[in-house]
Design a protein around this motif. Structure first.
Motif, mmCIF file in Angstrom:
data_model
loop_
_atom_site.group_PDB
_atom_site.id
_atom_site.type_symbol
_atom_site.label_atom_id
_atom_site.label_comp_id
_atom_site.label_asym_id
_atom_site.label_seq_id
_atom_site.Cartn_x
_atom_site.Cartn_y
_atom_site.Cartn_z
ATOM 1 N N VAL A 128 84.032 42.710 74.540
ATOM 2 C CA VAL A 128 83.091 43.828 74.405
ATOM 3 C C VAL A 128 81.998 43.392 73.447
ATOM 4 O O VAL A 128 82.288 43.020 72.305
ATOM 5 C CB VAL A 128 83.780 45.098 73.857
ATOM 6 C CG1 VAL A 128 82.761 46.224 73.678
ATOM 7 C CG2 VAL A 128 84.928 45.536 74.763
ATOM 8 N N SER A 129 80.771 43.402 73.901
ATOM 9 C CA SER A 129 79.686 42.989 73.009
ATOM 10 C C SER A 129 78.453 43.840 73.255
ATOM 11 O O SER A 129 78.288 44.445 74.324
ATOM 12 C CB SER A 129 79.352 41.507 73.199
ATOM 13 O OG SER A 129 79.080 41.210 74.551
ATOM 14 N N LEU A 130 77.599 43.874 72.251
ATOM 15 C CA LEU A 130 76.378 44.687 72.284
ATOM 16 C C LEU A 130 75.175 43.787 72.071
ATOM 17 O O LEU A 130 75.117 43.035 71.092
ATOM 18 C CB LEU A 130 76.431 45.760 71.185
ATOM 19 C CG LEU A 130 75.226 46.700 71.083
ATOM 20 C CD1 LEU A 130 75.181 47.648 72.281
ATOM 21 C CD2 LEU A 130 75.293 47.502 69.778
ATOM 22 N N VAL A 131 74.218 43.875 72.960
ATOM 23 C CA VAL A 131 72.978 43.104 72.831
ATOM 24 C C VAL A 131 72.209 43.620 71.620
ATOM 25 O O VAL A 131 71.988 44.820 71.469
ATOM 26 C CB VAL A 131 72.135 43.224 74.115
ATOM 27 C CG1 VAL A 131 70.778 42.544 73.938
ATOM 28 C CG2 VAL A 131 72.889 42.622 75.299
ATOM 29 N N GLU A 132 71.806 42.698 70.753
ATOM 30 C CA GLU A 132 71.112 43.102 69.526
ATOM 31 C C GLU A 132 69.651 43.443 69.771
ATOM 32 O O GLU A 132 69.074 44.282 69.077
ATOM 33 C CB GLU A 132 71.227 41.980 68.494
ATOM 34 C CG GLU A 132 72.667 41.704 68.061
ATOM 35 C CD GLU A 132 72.786 40.496 67.148
ATOM 36 O OE1 GLU A 132 71.741 40.012 66.662
ATOM 37 O OE2 GLU A 132 73.920 40.023 66.926
ATOM 38 N N ASP A 133 69.043 42.806 70.751
ATOM 39 C CA ASP A 133 67.626 43.011 71.058
ATOM 40 C C ASP A 133 67.484 44.242 71.938
ATOM 41 O O ASP A 133 68.032 44.299 73.041
ATOM 42 C CB ASP A 133 67.095 41.764 71.782
ATOM 43 C CG ASP A 133 65.632 41.901 72.184
ATOM 44 O OD1 ASP A 133 64.974 42.873 71.755
ATOM 45 O OD2 ASP A 133 65.156 41.040 72.944
ATOM 46 N N SER A 147 64.496 45.382 72.988
ATOM 47 C CA SER A 147 63.206 45.337 73.682
ATOM 48 C C SER A 147 63.429 45.154 75.182
ATOM 49 O O SER A 147 64.546 44.865 75.640
ATOM 50 C CB SER A 147 62.359 44.183 73.149
ATOM 51 O OG SER A 147 62.888 42.944 73.582
ATOM 52 N N ARG A 148 62.354 45.280 75.954
ATOM 53 C CA ARG A 148 62.458 45.088 77.399
ATOM 54 C C ARG A 148 62.856 43.655 77.750
ATOM 55 O O ARG A 148 63.424 43.413 78.812
ATOM 56 C CB ARG A 148 61.131 45.435 78.073
ATOM 57 C CG ARG A 148 60.811 46.926 78.052
ATOM 58 C CD ARG A 148 59.551 47.223 78.836
ATOM 59 N NE ARG A 148 59.259 48.650 78.826
ATOM 60 C CZ ARG A 148 58.212 49.187 79.443
ATOM 61 N NH1 ARG A 148 57.359 48.402 80.110
ATOM 62 N NH2 ARG A 148 58.011 50.493 79.408
ATOM 63 N N ALA A 149 62.583 42.744 76.852
ATOM 64 C CA ALA A 149 62.899 41.347 77.136
ATOM 65 C C ALA A 149 64.394 41.165 77.370
ATOM 66 O O ALA A 149 64.805 40.411 78.270
ATOM 67 C CB ALA A 149 62.430 40.464 75.979
ATOM 68 N N SER A 150 65.227 41.843 76.589
ATOM 69 C CA SER A 150 66.676 41.679 76.768
ATOM 70 C C SER A 150 67.140 42.280 78.084
ATOM 71 O O SER A 150 68.035 41.741 78.749
ATOM 72 C CB SER A 150 67.438 42.296 75.594
ATOM 73 O OG SER A 150 67.250 43.694 75.537
ATOM 74 N N SER A 151 66.538 43.390 78.480
ATOM 75 C CA SER A 151 66.878 43.963 79.787
ATOM 76 C C SER A 151 66.534 42.986 80.898
ATOM 77 O O SER A 151 67.319 42.776 81.833
ATOM 78 C CB SER A 151 66.129 45.283 80.006
ATOM 79 O OG SER A 151 66.588 46.279 79.124
ATOM 80 N N ASN A 152 65.371 42.378 80.793
ATOM 81 C CA ASN A 152 64.965 41.402 81.809
ATOM 82 C C ASN A 152 65.907 40.197 81.830
ATOM 83 O O ASN A 152 66.206 39.645 82.894
ATOM 84 C CB ASN A 152 63.528 40.951 81.561
ATOM 85 C CG ASN A 152 62.520 42.047 81.847
ATOM 86 O OD1 ASN A 152 62.763 42.914 82.682
ATOM 87 N ND2 ASN A 152 61.383 42.009 81.165
ATOM 88 N N GLU A 153 66.372 39.785 80.644
ATOM 89 C CA GLU A 153 67.323 38.670 80.597
ATOM 90 C C GLU A 153 68.603 39.005 81.351
ATOM 91 O O GLU A 153 69.143 38.175 82.093
ATOM 92 C CB GLU A 153 67.653 38.317 79.144
ATOM 93 C CG GLU A 153 66.601 37.499 78.439
ATOM 94 C CD GLU A 153 67.093 37.007 77.085
ATOM 95 O OE1 GLU A 153 67.807 35.992 77.053
ATOM 96 O OE2 GLU A 153 66.779 37.660 76.070
ATOM 97 N N LEU A 154 69.097 40.230 81.166
ATOM 98 C CA LEU A 154 70.317 40.629 81.870
ATOM 99 C C LEU A 154 70.085 40.723 83.375
ATOM 100 O O LEU A 154 70.942 40.322 84.171
ATOM 101 C CB LEU A 154 70.826 41.968 81.334
ATOM 102 C CG LEU A 154 71.274 42.000 79.868
ATOM 103 C CD1 LEU A 154 71.715 43.402 79.482
ATOM 104 C CD2 LEU A 154 72.396 41.005 79.620
ATOM 105 N N MET A 155 68.923 41.233 83.762
ATOM 106 C CA MET A 155 68.620 41.375 85.185
ATOM 107 C C MET A 155 68.539 40.033 85.906
ATOM 108 O O MET A 155 68.793 39.952 87.103
ATOM 109 C CB MET A 155 67.284 42.113 85.369
ATOM 110 C CG MET A 155 67.263 43.552 84.940
ATOM 111 S SD MET A 155 65.607 44.257 85.197
ATOM 112 C CE MET A 155 65.569 45.510 83.926
ATOM 113 N N THR A 156 68.192 39.006 85.158
ATOM 114 C CA THR A 156 67.956 37.697 85.787
ATOM 115 C C THR A 156 68.979 36.640 85.385
ATOM 116 O O THR A 156 68.786 35.455 85.646
ATOM 117 C CB THR A 156 66.542 37.203 85.423
ATOM 118 O OG1 THR A 156 66.413 37.142 83.995
ATOM 119 C CG2 THR A 156 65.475 38.138 85.975
ATOM 120 N N ALA A 157 70.099 37.071 84.791
ATOM 121 C CA ALA A 157 71.095 36.125 84.265
ATOM 122 C C ALA A 157 72.038 35.665 85.383
ATOM 123 O O ALA A 157 73.255 35.897 85.344
ATOM 124 C CB ALA A 157 71.869 36.760 83.118
#
Length: 415
Positions: A173-178, A180-190
């Motif tokens: 279980v982990s929580l993204v620290e960022d 911003s929209r950048a972290s959402s985009n990272e998850l969408m494209t991971a």
């Protein structure tokens, strides 16, 4: 940790979590629930910081979504314990076929792997998502909204203490620290790091994920939920259901946004509706946005061009008058988001036409749309409400967080 580092840690934790047996997962969940209650003071302090920062920037009803209390933390812990009591879906044989050549083919439930959840300002989603992911053998990566980040971080810290207590990796279980929209985009494209993406929030978030995700994505729904009051409705029942569906918690996706009324009862019913939702609620009156026919019967705000296509998430209700159940179905088909829609009627034929004609994840007869919820459906809690039709539809519980593979048993067969 950066988002990439966090995803890499999640992938490293996947084998241990995927392979954990039911007893280990249940002990971890019980420890997580205990840890949440033990950390109540830290969680409430973090939540107060979030509330203080959000005041003046979001509406009162959205502040209610963000707010935690001792009772809500107990409810979160209870939700986790409810998941403990549910059957483990992993390893269940969904179908079994014995072929003439002796092969035994079993379609067997297995975890998805790493599930990323992007959500907004509801801290309880943090614990619900973690509990469901763990019980279904998945690792979860949570990316909450900035308004609730301190609250979510305190909740994750507590749950990780529970994981440590039974020897499972914290990265389960982990929580993204960022935030911003950048972290959402990272998850969408991971690609290769995220096995399933679940967005849970408003129309903008969901649309962005559906449009931009390169990883598998479940479309959870905005809720433009309708209640249709039929010509054969029990009007007292209709008033009670609509009051509950609209006002019990207007900021959630299963709250009613549109009331459709048959013309045969409109002149009698609409004044009663105005009295119940407006006149009898001086502190939180519901603003009625009326089509022309409804406006000829009761006072209110004329419905604008977009009012029948808006998830208000507030004390606002659009009202339309129709001449038949078929016209009600047509209106709902044109404007519903496919989440939850209801008919109030004592006419079995009208109910049958409505349930057959309305293509939504949950279709109700004589009940509030507010029941579209994992807990209310007996799923313990939920990851969200899917409004798509592939793989999963409606509340996402344990079964919907699994995929399957075919396991074929032979004794030397060749083709």
């Amino acid at each position: 940790m950066t988002t990439l580092e966090l995803l890499q840690a999640a992938q490293a934790a996947k084998p241990a979590v995927n392979a954990a047996d039911t007893e280990t997962k249940n002990r971890a969940l019980s420890a997580m629930a205990d840890a949440l209650e033990a950390a109540e003071g830290d969680i409430l302090a973090a939540n107060q910081l979030d509330l203080d920062a959000a005041k003046g920037t979001i509406s009162t009803v959205m502040l209610d979504r963000l707010a935690l209390s001792s009772g809500r933390i107990r409810d979160m812990a209870k939700g986790i314990r409810d998941v403990v009591e549910l059957p483990d879906p992993v390893g269940q044989v969904l179908t079994e076929v014995r072929r003439p050549n002796g092969l035994i083919i079993r379609r067997t439930a297995v975890p998805m792997g790493v599930i990323a959840i992007i959500y907004e300002s509801r801290p309880n989603v943090t614990s619900d998502a973690a509990a469901l992911a763990l019980k279904s053998g998945n690792v979860c990566v949570l990316r909450g909204g900035k308004e609730a980040h301190r609250s979510a971080a305190a909740i994750v810290d507590a749950m990780r203490a529970g994981l440590r207590a039974v020897g499972l990796p914290e990265a389960a279980v982990s929580l993204v620290e960022d935030t911003s929209r950048a972290s959402s985009n990272e998850l969408m494209t991971a690609v290769g790091l995220v096995d399933l993406l679940i967005p849970r929030g408003g129309k903008g978030l969901i649309s962005a994920c559906v449009a931009n995700a390169k990883v598998p994505c479940i479309q959870t729904g905005t809720g433009i939920c309708h209640v249709y009051v039929d010509a054969a409705a029990d009007l007292d029942m209709a008033l009670n259901i609509i009051e509950n569906a609209k006002t019990s918690r207007p900021s959630v996706c299963n709250a009613e946004e549109v009331c459709v009324v048959h013309s045969a009862v409109a002149e009698q019913f609409l004044p009663l509706l105005k009295k119940r939702l407006v006149d009898d609620r001086p502190e939180d009156p519901v603003e009625l946005r009326l089509d022309e026919r409804a406006a000829a019967i009761i006072p209110g705000v004329p419905a604008g061009e977009n009012d029948f296509d808006t998830e208000f998430l507030d004390y606002i209700l659009a009202v339309k008058v129709v001449d038949s159940v078929e016209e009600a179905i047509a209106h709902i088909s044109a404007h519903s988001t496919g989440h939850s829609d209801a008919i109030i009627t004592d006419d079995d034929q009208a109910a049958a036409r409505f349930t057959a004609g309305v293509d939504s994840a949950a279709v109700y007869v004589n009940a509030s749309t507010r029941f579209t919820d994992g807990g209310e459906f007996g799923l313990g809690c939920e990851m969200g409400i899917s409004t798509q039709k592939l793989h999963a539809r409606g509340p996402l519980g344990l079964g919907e967080l699994c995929t399957y593979k075919y396991i074929i048993q032979g004794d030397g067969q060749i083709r």
